[in-house]
Design a protein around this motif. Sequence first.
Motif, mmCIF file in Angstrom:
data_model
loop_
_atom_site.group_PDB
_atom_site.id
_atom_site.type_symbol
_atom_site.label_atom_id
_atom_site.label_comp_id
_atom_site.label_asym_id
_atom_site.label_seq_id
_atom_site.Cartn_x
_atom_site.Cartn_y
_atom_site.Cartn_z
ATOM 1 N N TYR A 156 1.006 -1.380 -0.068
ATOM 2 C CA TYR A 156 0.256 0.087 -0.066
ATOM 3 C C TYR A 156 0.794 1.116 -0.060
ATOM 4 O O TYR A 156 0.617 2.117 -0.759
ATOM 5 C CB TYR A 156 -0.822 -0.069 1.256
ATOM 6 N N SER A 159 2.761 1.365 -3.202
ATOM 7 C CA SER A 159 2.042 1.934 -4.178
ATOM 8 C C SER A 159 1.812 3.322 -4.049
ATOM 9 O O SER A 159 2.017 4.112 -5.341
ATOM 10 C CB SER A 159 0.681 1.326 -4.159
ATOM 11 N N HIS A 160 1.644 4.208 -3.191
ATOM 12 C CA HIS A 160 1.434 5.409 -3.062
ATOM 13 C C HIS A 160 2.807 6.260 -3.322
ATOM 14 O O HIS A 160 2.785 7.118 -4.285
ATOM 15 C CB HIS A 160 0.943 6.299 -1.744
ATOM 16 N N ARG A 163 3.736 5.934 -7.187
ATOM 17 C CA ARG A 163 2.819 6.474 -7.970
ATOM 18 C C ARG A 163 2.654 7.955 -8.050
ATOM 19 O O ARG A 163 2.438 8.774 -8.983
ATOM 20 C CB ARG A 163 1.561 6.031 -7.932
ATOM 21 N N ALA A 164 2.802 8.347 -6.705
ATOM 22 C CA ALA A 164 2.590 9.978 -6.269
ATOM 23 C C ALA A 164 3.383 10.882 -7.159
ATOM 24 O O ALA A 164 2.907 11.723 -8.077
ATOM 25 C CB ALA A 164 2.680 10.213 -5.027
ATOM 26 N N THR A 167 2.373 10.622 -11.098
ATOM 27 C CA THR A 167 1.328 11.608 -11.434
ATOM 28 C C THR A 167 1.729 13.014 -11.684
ATOM 29 O O THR A 167 0.952 13.504 -12.275
ATOM 30 C CB THR A 167 -0.113 11.408 -10.424
ATOM 31 N N THR A 168 2.391 13.241 -10.564
ATOM 32 C CA THR A 168 2.894 14.767 -10.612
ATOM 33 C C THR A 168 3.585 15.385 -11.951
ATOM 34 O O THR A 168 3.164 16.118 -12.587
ATOM 35 C CB THR A 168 3.822 15.005 -9.305
ATOM 36 N N ILE A 170 3.218 13.664 -14.724
ATOM 37 C CA ILE A 170 2.346 13.725 -15.973
ATOM 38 C C ILE A 170 1.478 14.777 -15.705
ATOM 39 O O ILE A 170 1.232 15.247 -16.862
ATOM 40 C CB ILE A 170 1.442 12.484 -15.864
ATOM 41 N N GLY A 171 1.026 15.213 -14.788
ATOM 42 C CA GLY A 171 0.318 16.684 -14.637
ATOM 43 C C GLY A 171 1.131 17.777 -15.055
ATOM 44 O O GLY A 171 0.739 18.527 -16.060
ATOM 45 N N LEU A 172 2.493 17.951 -14.884
ATOM 46 C CA LEU A 172 3.422 18.874 -15.123
ATOM 47 C C LEU A 172 3.695 18.938 -16.736
ATOM 48 O O LEU A 172 3.442 19.895 -17.324
ATOM 49 C CB LEU A 172 4.609 18.895 -14.435
ATOM 50 N N LYS A 211 -0.624 -8.003 -5.212
ATOM 51 C CA LYS A 211 -1.692 -8.007 -4.516
ATOM 52 C C LYS A 211 -2.187 -9.265 -4.867
ATOM 53 O O LYS A 211 -2.709 -9.829 -3.968
ATOM 54 C CB LYS A 211 -2.491 -6.806 -4.808
ATOM 55 N N SER A 234 -11.772 6.035 -14.438
ATOM 56 C CA SER A 234 -10.380 6.383 -14.469
ATOM 57 C C SER A 234 -9.586 6.545 -15.992
ATOM 58 O O SER A 234 -8.510 6.936 -15.888
ATOM 59 C CB SER A 234 -9.717 5.370 -13.385
ATOM 60 N N PHE A 260 -11.904 -6.738 -5.732
ATOM 61 C CA PHE A 260 -10.688 -6.519 -6.132
ATOM 62 C C PHE A 260 -10.141 -7.023 -7.339
ATOM 63 O O PHE A 260 -9.511 -6.529 -8.435
ATOM 64 C CB PHE A 260 -9.376 -6.363 -4.906
ATOM 65 N N ASP B 15 2.166 19.519 -6.397
ATOM 66 C CA ASP B 15 0.864 19.109 -6.807
ATOM 67 C C ASP B 15 0.134 20.386 -6.497
ATOM 68 O O ASP B 15 -0.664 20.638 -7.338
ATOM 69 C CB ASP B 15 0.565 17.820 -6.145
ATOM 70 N N LEU B 18 1.176 22.774 -9.415
ATOM 71 C CA LEU B 18 0.541 22.217 -10.609
ATOM 72 C C LEU B 18 -0.974 22.308 -10.586
ATOM 73 O O LEU B 18 -1.408 22.909 -11.645
ATOM 74 C CB LEU B 18 0.730 20.608 -10.457
ATOM 75 N N LEU B 22 -3.173 24.629 -13.474
ATOM 76 C CA LEU B 22 -4.207 24.064 -14.215
ATOM 77 C C LEU B 22 -5.356 24.947 -14.231
ATOM 78 O O LEU B 22 -5.799 25.064 -15.177
ATOM 79 C CB LEU B 22 -4.496 22.661 -13.843
ATOM 80 N N SER B 95 -3.873 9.640 -5.468
ATOM 81 C CA SER B 95 -2.997 9.063 -6.802
ATOM 82 C C SER B 95 -3.007 7.441 -6.334
ATOM 83 O O SER B 95 -2.293 6.975 -7.353
ATOM 84 C CB SER B 95 -1.540 9.659 -6.561
ATOM 85 N N THR B 96 -3.451 6.942 -5.455
ATOM 86 C CA THR B 96 -3.743 5.437 -5.365
ATOM 87 C C THR B 96 -5.006 4.910 -5.923
ATOM 88 O O THR B 96 -5.851 5.650 -6.240
ATOM 89 C CB THR B 96 -3.712 5.004 -3.923
ATOM 90 N N HIS B 98 -6.078 2.135 -4.392
ATOM 91 C CA HIS B 98 -6.314 1.111 -3.337
ATOM 92 C C HIS B 98 -7.949 1.073 -3.341
ATOM 93 O O HIS B 98 -8.392 2.051 -2.938
ATOM 94 C CB HIS B 98 -5.855 1.664 -2.138
ATOM 95 N N PRO B 99 -8.382 -0.038 -3.376
ATOM 96 C CA PRO B 99 -10.181 -0.468 -3.587
ATOM 97 C C PRO B 99 -10.685 0.222 -2.017
ATOM 98 O O PRO B 99 -11.702 0.926 -2.419
ATOM 99 C CB PRO B 99 -10.154 -1.751 -3.524
ATOM 100 N N HIS B 116 -8.952 10.829 -9.857
ATOM 101 C CA HIS B 116 -7.656 10.510 -9.883
ATOM 102 C C HIS B 116 -6.511 11.525 -10.253
ATOM 103 O O HIS B 116 -6.881 12.257 -11.018
ATOM 104 C CB HIS B 116 -7.396 9.034 -10.619
ATOM 105 N N LYS B 117 -5.388 11.395 -9.748
ATOM 106 C CA LYS B 117 -4.334 12.401 -10.018
ATOM 107 C C LYS B 117 -3.846 11.555 -11.399
ATOM 108 O O LYS B 117 -3.850 10.423 -11.410
ATOM 109 C CB LYS B 117 -3.375 12.426 -8.929
ATOM 110 N N PRO B 118 -3.587 12.330 -12.236
ATOM 111 C CA PRO B 118 -3.127 13.625 -12.439
ATOM 112 C C PRO B 118 -4.743 14.358 -12.941
ATOM 113 O O PRO B 118 -5.510 13.789 -13.291
ATOM 114 C CB PRO B 118 -2.371 13.875 -13.626
#
Lengths: 382, 133
Positions: A156, A159-160, A163-164, A167-168, A170-172, A211, A234, A260, B15, B18, B22, B95-96, B98-99, B116-118
């Motif tokens: 968990y 994962s965060h 990815r965090a 995603t930043t 990608i946004g930039l 998982k 998503s 899941f 973020d 960002l 945006l 950004s996760t 997780h279900p 979801h991010k982004p």
Amino acid sequence: MPNLNNTKTKVLYVDDEIHNLTAFKALFRKEYEVLTAKSGDEGLEVLKQEEQDGPVHVIISDQRMPGMEGTEFLEKVQALYPASIRVLLTGYTDMKSLIDAVNKGKIYRYLTKPWEENTLRNTIINATESYNDKVFLKEKVKELERANEELSRFIYSASHDLRAPLTTVIGLVKLLRSDERSDFDKKIIENIDLSVKKLDDFVKKIIDYYKNERQENVIEKIDMNAIVDSILNSLGLHNSQNITFHKNIDDTINFYSDSFRLYIIVSNLISNAVKYHNPNNPNPSIWYTFSADEQNCTIEIKDNGMGIEKEYLDRIFEMFFRTETSSLLAGSGIGLYIVKETVSKLNGSISVESEINHGTTFKVKLPLKNNTYETNQNNADR
Amino acid sequence: MRPIKIMLIDDNSIDLFLHEELLKSDKITSDIISFSGGKSALDFLSMRQKSPDQLPNLILLDIQMPIMNGFEFIIEFEKLSETVRNTCNIVMVSSTLHPSDLTRAASNPSVIKLIHKPLETKEIIEVIQDLGL
């Protein structure tokens, strides 16, 4: 034979014939801690009193006793003290009760009367070993469950954490795009975007794989509409190709499964259908069908996209297998492998039909009365 | 119709930058206040509990934050005045995948939506329109 705590093996012998009890005690009192009882009721009393002083490893009972019979006694014992190993003493004429005991009392072994010292001793030794093995196993299982729990928590946070920043970036990159730039700059930005998205995809899939490998199925009622909607939600972000999505979900029969894992299966298949849509097709579409009957549920995902070459159809589920096409489109080669693994975790099956330039159809069949669920329940009861 | 005031809550300063850019560059609004933690955001809101004009009408709330995560923020948020709860609409951002986060956000009555991010300004526009702002 030493036990796990280095204590003496504790044996309870139940027999209505007193001289058997005395003989047994005389023979074995040096090697074992011997407890005796003249009847089933007395046996249960003894067991109750002994509870604080540690487990009784082996319980031997005569079958023919006035009042409570041996099989009945051992059946009660099994309910109250399931860890103890149960042995039944029978005469040759007691076949019926023997069968009863095997089915009901679930005895470890039976011995015929009159008992012989060495046979009895061997039985007690083996029974003790069996007892200790079971205790050891139980502890190991507990340790394993703890380790799994830790791993889940790690996954968990990994994962965060993974990815965090992705995603930043990608946004930039998106921000960068929105300004007027030279062709060269645009190209660089485009490539950064592709590479980062590829990385993100891959990270997501690795996490999915972990998982799926580690977790037990968590069975609950499935809301197929919610799952599909959240996937579309998503995906919709990265989908600027205006693909039409047709949803046909029949949820009249309640379906229970691991949501899941279902999410992994459906999201991978839908995102593939999106990724491999045909750009030359004026009306790219995906059809999602879900139906259930008494035995199974079927999920079908059909697209009118690029299709898959016949010669590759039986390899697409391999780990890291990619065709030229999927490589070009930044496929990681792991998505379908994960789908297949996940489907098998749910005891289901998956099949594919495809024609180049026409489209592909994936069909997933999952058992309704989930076998995995029942097997897990049986293992828990044993 | 009130002008749109957006509050961003995210522990990641990049973020925050960002998302501010945006929202500004896609002309959604330039009235944006940012907080890097739930506590400072709550302080801001609680000092303006009786002034709906100063309250944001949209809060973009990150889920994973140290000290106070998104869900913990909502628990405290729900203790604020009715004015605050009616004026400020919370959209959770994550950004996760997780279900349990997804289901938790979906079942929380104070959360309008989970994105979801982004961040995609398209989605923000949709939310704003759905809220009639």
